[in-house]
Design an enzyme around this catalytic site. Sequence first.
Site, PDB file in Angstrom:
ATOM      1  N   GLY A   1       2.376  25.362 -41.070  1.00  0.00           N
ATOM      2  CA  GLY A   1       3.238  24.357 -40.451  1.00  0.00           C
ATOM      3  C   GLY A   1       4.726  24.640 -40.647  1.00  0.00           C
TER       4      GLY A   1
ATOM      5  N   GLU B   1       5.564  27.059 -38.000  1.00  0.00           N
ATOM      6  CA  GLU B   1       5.503  26.296 -36.743  1.00  0.00           C
ATOM      7  C   GLU B   1       6.727  25.399 -36.583  1.00  0.00           C
ATOM      8  OE1 GLU B   1       1.498  25.134 -37.962  1.00  0.00           O
ATOM      9  OE2 GLU B   1       0.827  25.617 -35.944  1.00  0.00           O
TER      10      GLU B   1
ATOM     11  N   ALA C   1       1.392  22.768 -43.839  1.00  0.00           N
ATOM     12  CA  ALA C   1       0.906  21.393 -43.936  1.00  0.00           C
ATOM     13  C   ALA C   1       0.310  21.227 -45.327  1.00  0.00           C
ATOM     14  CB  ALA C   1      -0.158  21.150 -42.875  1.00  0.00           C
TER      15      ALA C   1
HETATM   16  N1  COA Z   1      -0.207  22.404 -49.336  1.00  0.00           N
HETATM   17  C1  COA Z   1      -0.294  21.780 -50.526  1.00  0.00           C
HETATM   18  N2  COA Z   1       0.229  22.279 -51.649  1.00  0.00           N
HETATM   19  C2  COA Z   1       0.852  23.450 -51.570  1.00  0.00           C
HETATM   20  C3  COA Z   1       0.982  24.172 -50.380  1.00  0.00           C
HETATM   21  C4  COA Z   1       0.422  23.594 -49.217  1.00  0.00           C
HETATM   22  N3  COA Z   1       0.504  24.184 -48.019  1.00  0.00           N
HETATM   23  N4  COA Z   1       1.644  25.327 -50.625  1.00  0.00           N
HETATM   24  C5  COA Z   1       1.942  25.317 -51.934  1.00  0.00           C
HETATM   25  N5  COA Z   1       1.459  24.189 -52.510  1.00  0.00           N
HETATM   26  C6  COA Z   1       1.578  23.775 -53.903  1.00  0.00           C
HETATM   27  C7  COA Z   1       0.589  24.530 -54.804  1.00  0.00           C
HETATM   28  O1  COA Z   1      -0.691  23.944 -54.756  1.00  0.00           O
HETATM   29  C8  COA Z   1       1.277  24.394 -56.131  1.00  0.00           C
HETATM   30  O2  COA Z   1       1.038  23.086 -56.620  1.00  0.00           O
HETATM   31  P1  COA Z   1       0.650  22.883 -58.196  1.00  0.00           P
HETATM   32  O3  COA Z   1       1.853  23.421 -58.951  1.00  0.00           O
HETATM   33  O4  COA Z   1       0.501  21.400 -58.308  1.00  0.00           O
HETATM   34  O5  COA Z   1      -0.598  23.677 -58.436  1.00  0.00           O
HETATM   35  C9  COA Z   1       2.767  24.452 -55.790  1.00  0.00           C
HETATM   36  O6  COA Z   1       2.853  24.118 -54.402  1.00  0.00           O
HETATM   37  C10 COA Z   1       3.376  25.822 -55.984  1.00  0.00           C
HETATM   38  O7  COA Z   1       2.613  26.755 -55.220  1.00  0.00           O
HETATM   39  P2  COA Z   1       1.890  28.056 -55.872  1.00  0.00           P
HETATM   40  O8  COA Z   1       0.719  28.405 -55.002  1.00  0.00           O
HETATM   41  O9  COA Z   1       1.624  27.814 -57.314  1.00  0.00           O
HETATM   42  O10 COA Z   1       3.075  29.111 -55.711  1.00  0.00           O
HETATM   43  P3  COA Z   1       2.906  30.723 -55.583  1.00  0.00           P
HETATM   44  O11 COA Z   1       4.280  31.272 -55.714  1.00  0.00           O
HETATM   45  O12 COA Z   1       1.839  31.208 -56.487  1.00  0.00           O
HETATM   46  O13 COA Z   1       2.390  30.950 -54.079  1.00  0.00           O
HETATM   47  C11 COA Z   1       2.390  30.600 -51.681  1.00  0.00           C
HETATM   48  C12 COA Z   1       3.217  30.602 -52.986  1.00  0.00           C
HETATM   49  C13 COA Z   1       3.275  30.022 -50.587  1.00  0.00           C
HETATM   50  C14 COA Z   1       1.959  32.024 -51.320  1.00  0.00           C
HETATM   51  C15 COA Z   1       1.129  29.714 -51.893  1.00  0.00           C
HETATM   52  O14 COA Z   1       1.550  28.451 -52.386  1.00  0.00           O
HETATM   53  C16 COA Z   1       0.330  29.470 -50.634  1.00  0.00           C
HETATM   54  O15 COA Z   1      -0.413  30.331 -50.204  1.00  0.00           O
HETATM   55  N6  COA Z   1       0.458  28.253 -50.067  1.00  0.00           N
HETATM   56  C17 COA Z   1      -0.338  27.846 -48.921  1.00  0.00           C
HETATM   57  C18 COA Z   1       0.151  28.515 -47.658  1.00  0.00           C
HETATM   58  C19 COA Z   1      -0.738  28.096 -46.514  1.00  0.00           C
HETATM   59  O16 COA Z   1      -1.912  28.406 -46.431  1.00  0.00           O
HETATM   60  N7  COA Z   1      -0.133  27.356 -45.570  1.00  0.00           N
HETATM   61  C20 COA Z   1      -0.822  26.909 -44.410  1.00  0.00           C
HETATM   62  C21 COA Z   1      -1.375  25.550 -44.650  1.00  0.00           C
HETATM   63  S1  COA Z   1      -2.256  24.950 -43.214  1.00  0.00           S
END
Ligand code: COA
Length: 257
Positions: free
Chosen positions: A110, A113, A65
């Site tokens: 999400g 999910e 999400a």
């Molecule tokens: N919600 C909002 N933005 C998200 C997102 C999410 N769930 N997951 C990734 N993004 C965004 C990042 O903020 C980033 O945006 P920016 O470039 O404007 O800063 C962009 O997507 C790329 O993600 P980034 O974190 O830079 O990539 P990464 O390769 O370093 O890491 C993940 C990848 C998937 C490990 C990391 O993005 C992450 O942990 N995401 C959240 C996962 C999560 O907690 N999901 C459950 C949500 S309830």
Amino acid sequence: MYQTSVTAIAENIFPITINRPEKLNALNQMVIAELGEAIEEVYQNPAIRAAIITGSGNKAFVAGADISGFTGLSKEQGSRMAKEGLDVFFKIENAPKAIVAAVNGFALGGGCELAMACHFRLCSDTAQFGQPEVNLGLIPGYGGTQRLTKLIGKGRALEAMMTGNLINASVALQYGLVNYITKPEDLIEKTRVILKQIIGKAPLAIAHSIAAANAALENEKGYQLETALFGECFATEDMKEGTAAFLEKRKPVFKGS
Ligand code: COA
């Protein structure tokens, strides 16, 4: 037609590609609403006999999400947001036509999910699954506590939810979270091959198989409790800290309040 996904019926198969690659296809309100409309199309359009849900780009299926949408929500608003997603995911789960997830990268929160709400899942060898909400001071809110437990068993599900650790493709296969692993370039074709087989069968028998299998795993109360507890998290300082830390790209400091 949709702003956050790409669709085009081909050979009676409706591919729904979540299309926010710059945010790793994170699910905001518009994605959820449009996904609901696309699923309604699956129900209503006789030219559609099956659907594939996948993510745009080569990095993510759906990374969860949209965390930026969590800021400032009350516990009632948190519960309502969870319910909106949950309802769309129930619509996927209860669809009378096969809806399969082709998981092409991160399927987190999400995203995991969403994949689990589909009737079954294939993934590329780059896929990673997980429910890392605990890192945000949260719990899964789109049915993850229920569907992950049912799909892989309570011990494995609770370990995933309590550590936030990711599950790679080969472990996902071992756990029964996915049915097949492919090379990234073969993922959609392999999914289509299986769906073409399903399309060749009697449509009503397919619909009845889905309905009967779903009835084996019904647990309304579990989903209701998840929605309420997801909302409760929004009233905590730890959730505010966890989501702020993600958006500020730093480690959270949790205090238990
Ligand atoms: N919600 C909002 N933005 C998200 C997102 C999410 N769930 N997951 C990734 N993004 C965004 C990042 O903020 C980033 O945006 P920016 O470039 O404007 O800063 C962009 O997507 C790329 O993600 P980034 O974190 O830079 O990539 P990464 O390769 O370093 O890491 C993940 C990848 C998937 C490990 C990391 O993005 C992450 O942990 N995401 C959240 C996962 C999560 O907690 N999901 C459950 C949500 S309830």
